[in-house]
Scaffold this motif. Structure first.
Motif, PDB file in Angstrom:
ATOM      1  N   GLU A 102       3.880 -15.376 -13.240  1.00  0.00           N
ATOM      2  CA  GLU A 102       4.432 -14.110 -12.675  1.00  0.00           C
ATOM      3  C   GLU A 102       4.743 -14.528 -11.380  1.00  0.00           C
ATOM      4  O   GLU A 102       5.801 -14.040 -10.631  1.00  0.00           O
ATOM      5  N   ALA A 103       3.674 -15.261 -10.547  1.00  0.00           N
ATOM      6  CA  ALA A 103       4.163 -15.522  -9.009  1.00  0.00           C
ATOM      7  C   ALA A 103       5.120 -16.490  -9.151  1.00  0.00           C
ATOM      8  O   ALA A 103       6.183 -16.428  -8.038  1.00  0.00           O
ATOM      9  N   ALA A 104       5.360 -17.210  -9.770  1.00  0.00           N
ATOM     10  CA  ALA A 104       6.502 -18.153  -9.652  1.00  0.00           C
ATOM     11  C   ALA A 104       7.948 -17.421 -10.084  1.00  0.00           C
ATOM     12  O   ALA A 104       8.827 -17.879  -9.212  1.00  0.00           O
ATOM     13  N   LYS A 105       7.853 -16.539 -10.871  1.00  0.00           N
ATOM     14  CA  LYS A 105       9.065 -15.725 -10.990  1.00  0.00           C
ATOM     15  C   LYS A 105       9.417 -14.993  -9.901  1.00  0.00           C
ATOM     16  O   LYS A 105      10.564 -14.862  -9.323  1.00  0.00           O
ATOM     17  N   ILE A 106       8.382 -14.294  -9.006  1.00  0.00           N
ATOM     18  CA  ILE A 106       8.802 -13.667  -7.932  1.00  0.00           C
ATOM     19  C   ILE A 106       9.371 -14.593  -6.896  1.00  0.00           C
ATOM     20  O   ILE A 106      10.544 -14.436  -6.114  1.00  0.00           O
ATOM     21  N   ILE A 107       8.821 -15.876  -6.790  1.00  0.00           N
ATOM     22  CA  ILE A 107       9.528 -16.849  -5.790  1.00  0.00           C
ATOM     23  C   ILE A 107      10.817 -17.414  -6.214  1.00  0.00           C
ATOM     24  O   ILE A 107      11.839 -17.183  -5.212  1.00  0.00           O
TER      25      ILE A 107
ATOM     26  N   GLU B 279       0.883  -1.213   0.035  1.00  0.00           N
ATOM     27  CA  GLU B 279      -0.172   0.068  -0.037  1.00  0.00           C
ATOM     28  C   GLU B 279       0.756   1.237  -0.046  1.00  0.00           C
ATOM     29  O   GLU B 279       0.208   2.214  -0.609  1.00  0.00           O
ATOM     30  N   ARG B 280       1.973   1.099   0.363  1.00  0.00           N
ATOM     31  CA  ARG B 280       2.946   2.220   0.747  1.00  0.00           C
ATOM     32  C   ARG B 280       3.833   2.516  -0.548  1.00  0.00           C
ATOM     33  O   ARG B 280       4.442   3.395  -0.688  1.00  0.00           O
ATOM     34  N   MET B 281       3.803   1.437  -1.426  1.00  0.00           N
ATOM     35  CA  MET B 281       4.746   1.412  -2.514  1.00  0.00           C
ATOM     36  C   MET B 281       3.822   1.597  -3.878  1.00  0.00           C
ATOM     37  O   MET B 281       4.333   1.058  -4.973  1.00  0.00           O
ATOM     38  N   ASP B 282       2.457   1.699  -3.682  1.00  0.00           N
ATOM     39  CA  ASP B 282       1.450   1.595  -5.027  1.00  0.00           C
ATOM     40  C   ASP B 282       1.548   0.536  -5.737  1.00  0.00           C
ATOM     41  O   ASP B 282       1.297   0.490  -6.999  1.00  0.00           O
ATOM     42  N   ILE B 283       1.583  -0.587  -5.134  1.00  0.00           N
ATOM     43  CA  ILE B 283       1.393  -2.070  -5.616  1.00  0.00           C
ATOM     44  C   ILE B 283      -0.140  -2.438  -5.351  1.00  0.00           C
ATOM     45  O   ILE B 283      -0.666  -2.291  -4.224  1.00  0.00           O
ATOM     46  N   SER B 284      -0.677  -2.628  -6.307  1.00  0.00           N
ATOM     47  CA  SER B 284      -2.116  -3.062  -6.204  1.00  0.00           C
ATOM     48  C   SER B 284      -2.751  -3.969  -7.275  1.00  0.00           C
ATOM     49  O   SER B 284      -1.914  -4.267  -8.176  1.00  0.00           O
ATOM     50  N   GLY B 285      -4.051  -4.305  -7.275  1.00  0.00           N
ATOM     51  CA  GLY B 285      -4.702  -5.122  -8.388  1.00  0.00           C
ATOM     52  C   GLY B 285      -3.985  -6.582  -8.576  1.00  0.00           C
ATOM     53  O   GLY B 285      -3.540  -7.185  -7.697  1.00  0.00           O
ATOM     54  N   LYS B 286      -3.802  -6.912  -9.706  1.00  0.00           N
ATOM     55  CA  LYS B 286      -3.245  -8.124  -9.849  1.00  0.00           C
ATOM     56  C   LYS B 286      -1.696  -8.622  -9.394  1.00  0.00           C
ATOM     57  O   LYS B 286      -1.374  -9.567  -8.742  1.00  0.00           O
ATOM     58  N   GLU B 287      -1.096  -7.227  -9.562  1.00  0.00           N
ATOM     59  CA  GLU B 287       0.505  -7.199  -8.985  1.00  0.00           C
ATOM     60  C   GLU B 287       0.388  -7.419  -7.356  1.00  0.00           C
ATOM     61  O   GLU B 287       1.210  -8.436  -7.044  1.00  0.00           O
ATOM     62  N   LEU B 288      -0.630  -7.228  -6.891  1.00  0.00           N
ATOM     63  CA  LEU B 288      -0.422  -7.349  -5.487  1.00  0.00           C
ATOM     64  C   LEU B 288      -1.212  -8.838  -5.355  1.00  0.00           C
ATOM     65  O   LEU B 288      -0.497  -9.435  -4.270  1.00  0.00           O
ATOM     66  N   PHE B 289      -2.051  -9.274  -5.822  1.00  0.00           N
ATOM     67  CA  PHE B 289      -2.578 -10.717  -5.665  1.00  0.00           C
ATOM     68  C   PHE B 289      -1.486 -11.566  -5.893  1.00  0.00           C
ATOM     69  O   PHE B 289      -1.399 -12.496  -5.261  1.00  0.00           O
ATOM     70  N   LEU B 290      -0.586 -11.447  -6.915  1.00  0.00           N
ATOM     71  CA  LEU B 290       0.329 -12.375  -7.310  1.00  0.00           C
ATOM     72  C   LEU B 290       1.399 -12.455  -6.178  1.00  0.00           C
ATOM     73  O   LEU B 290       2.077 -13.357  -5.875  1.00  0.00           O
ATOM     74  N   MET B 291       1.508 -11.211  -5.712  1.00  0.00           N
ATOM     75  CA  MET B 291       2.793 -11.063  -4.811  1.00  0.00           C
ATOM     76  C   MET B 291       2.387 -11.750  -3.467  1.00  0.00           C
ATOM     77  O   MET B 291       3.078 -12.458  -2.578  1.00  0.00           O
TER      78      MET B 291
END
Length: 428
Positions: A270-275, A205-217
């Motif tokens: 995308e979630a796999a890439k984050i991992i 929320e403090r880094m303007d991450i939202s929507g699908k990007e937040l869900f995957l994170m």
């Protein structure tokens, strides 16, 4: 509670021999000499396994087990037969009435092994049904949430509705199964993953991450250590500093292995890439690909800092004196070499806004070998067979530690052990 096993044979001496053999198998063994009475017992429910003799007066074994199947389909059925009746036993298996058959005279070791496998099969089927029920209920809750959000937040619903429609049938169940698999392999992994998964949303929320990007994170945070299911407990239970070179290499493969596991779930690339990249370092000194700065996915940078914060706060070596301030100072001291300074600043803001700092809590999970005199249990301690070793709020003494150690070989402590965290005065 031990799994219930029903033994059916018209010869009392055979039942006595089987009871003696299974005495050490952590089972609740119930004998019965009459098939008709045994069927009435099965109707009461709760039997994991039924073992029946082939030849009994009034009703033979295959016929009896078929009736057991009608009454309790999940109960695992085993047929005990003489060598002369093997053909009949094989026919019973082909009809789907029994799981296995054993011949008389039986081999003690084989019978015990088959019984353990049968109990495991029953537990697996029961757990699968539980997960299916849980998934159905949660899918209904998710559907209800989406319907309510449609009226209140139309724009957000439009953005994520396609993703939910594709994943609703299998995705949530798969994620939860993977998370439970990691926790079954190691409660330490499971507890750590739950704490880490609770944090990224506040930072985002403090880094303007939202929507699908937040869900995957958030999904990646939940499953960031799922690759560790391939590691043996002796590696997971060691401090990283004491690992051999070979063990360190095995541990470092968990990020890539976690990527491979999660990438098999639809729409989770995308979630796999984050991992994969959650152990990269901001200066390029991490693994597996030595990425640096903005080349590291933002979600990976967030999870890396949150992961380090949680480990510093809950490290077994000094959890009693750890505080959010000390853990945050440790993470700050590794900027910008290991962690993104912007991410760490967002973590600091979240801690400053919260009266209940992440992961601080009043208790922490420890292993039996890490227990020390003076620690106070925040939950009761029981053995695998249900024996109460110590009640909640017990202050551990050397006598308690010796008793716990004695039980570890015959009836070990069940589940997690939790003790109160002690924060030094002036640092709370």
């Amino acid at each position: 509670m031990n799994p219930k096993v029903l033994l059916v044979d018209d010869e009392a001496s055979v039942l006595s021999a089987l009871q003696r053999l299974l005495r050490k198998e952590s089972l609740e063994v119930v004998p019965c000499t009459a098939p008709e009475e045994a069927l009435r017992m099965v109707e009461t429910g709760g039997y994991a396994v039924v073992l029946s003799d082939q030849r009994m007066p009034g009703m033979d074994g295959p016929h009896f087990l078929e009736k057991v199947r009608e009454i309790s389909p999940d109960t695992v059925r085993i047929l005990l037969t003489g060598h002369a009746d093997v053909e009949a036993a094989t026919e019973a298996i082909n009809r789907g009435a029994v799981y296995r058959f054993l011949t008389k005279p039986w081999d003690d070791a084989q019978l015990c092994q088959v019984m353990r496998e049968a109990v495991a099969q029953f537990q697996l089927v029961s757990e699968n049904k539980r997960l299916q029920t849980l998934t159905s209920r949660q899918n209904l809750e998710l559907k209800d949430l989406n319907q309510n959000l449609e009226n209140k937040v139309q724009e957000r619903t439009k953005e994520i509705s396609g993703l939910h429609q594709r994943m609703e049938q299998s995705f949530l169940a798969t994620v939860r199964v993977l998370a439970e698999l990691a926790e079954l392999h190691s409660t330490v992994i499971g507890s750590h993953a739950k704490r880490v998964a609770a944090l990224p949303k506040d930072v985002a929320e403090r880094m303007d991450i939202s929507g699908k990007e937040l869900f995957l994170m958030e999904i990646a945070a939940t499953l960031h250590d799922v690759g560790k299911v391939a590691l043996p407990p002796e590696i997971l239970n060691k401090p990283e500093a004491s690992l051999s070179r070979t063990e360190t290499e095995a541990l470092r493969r968990h990020a890539a292995q976690g990527e491979m596991i999660v990438a098999m779930v639809p729409d989770m690339a995308e979630a796999a890439k984050i991992i994969r990249h959650h152990h990269e370092q901001f200066d390029g000194g991490g693994y597996p690909d030595r990425l640096k700065r903005q080349a590291i996915p933002l979600g990976s940078r967030v999870i890396a800092a949150v992961d380090a914060y949680d480990k510093a706060l809950n490290a077994r070596a000094h959890f009693e004196s750890a505080t959010p301030e000390k853990a945050l100072q440790f993470v700050r001291s590794k900027c910008p070499e290991k962690f993104d300074p912007d991410v760490v600043a967002a973590i600091a803001e979240c801690l400053g806004d919260s009266q209940l700092a992440w992961g601080e809590g009043t208790e922490v999970e420890v292993r039996p070998k890490d227990l020390q005199a003076g620690m106070v249990l925040s939950r009761e301690m029981r053995t695998a067979r249900g024996l109460l070793l110590l009640p909640k709020d017990s202050a551990l003494t050397q006598e308690h530690l010796a008793r716990i150690q004695n039980y570890q070989t015959s009836d070990p402590v069940a589940g997690n052990i939790y003790v109160y965290r002690k924060v030094p005065k002036g640092e709370a």
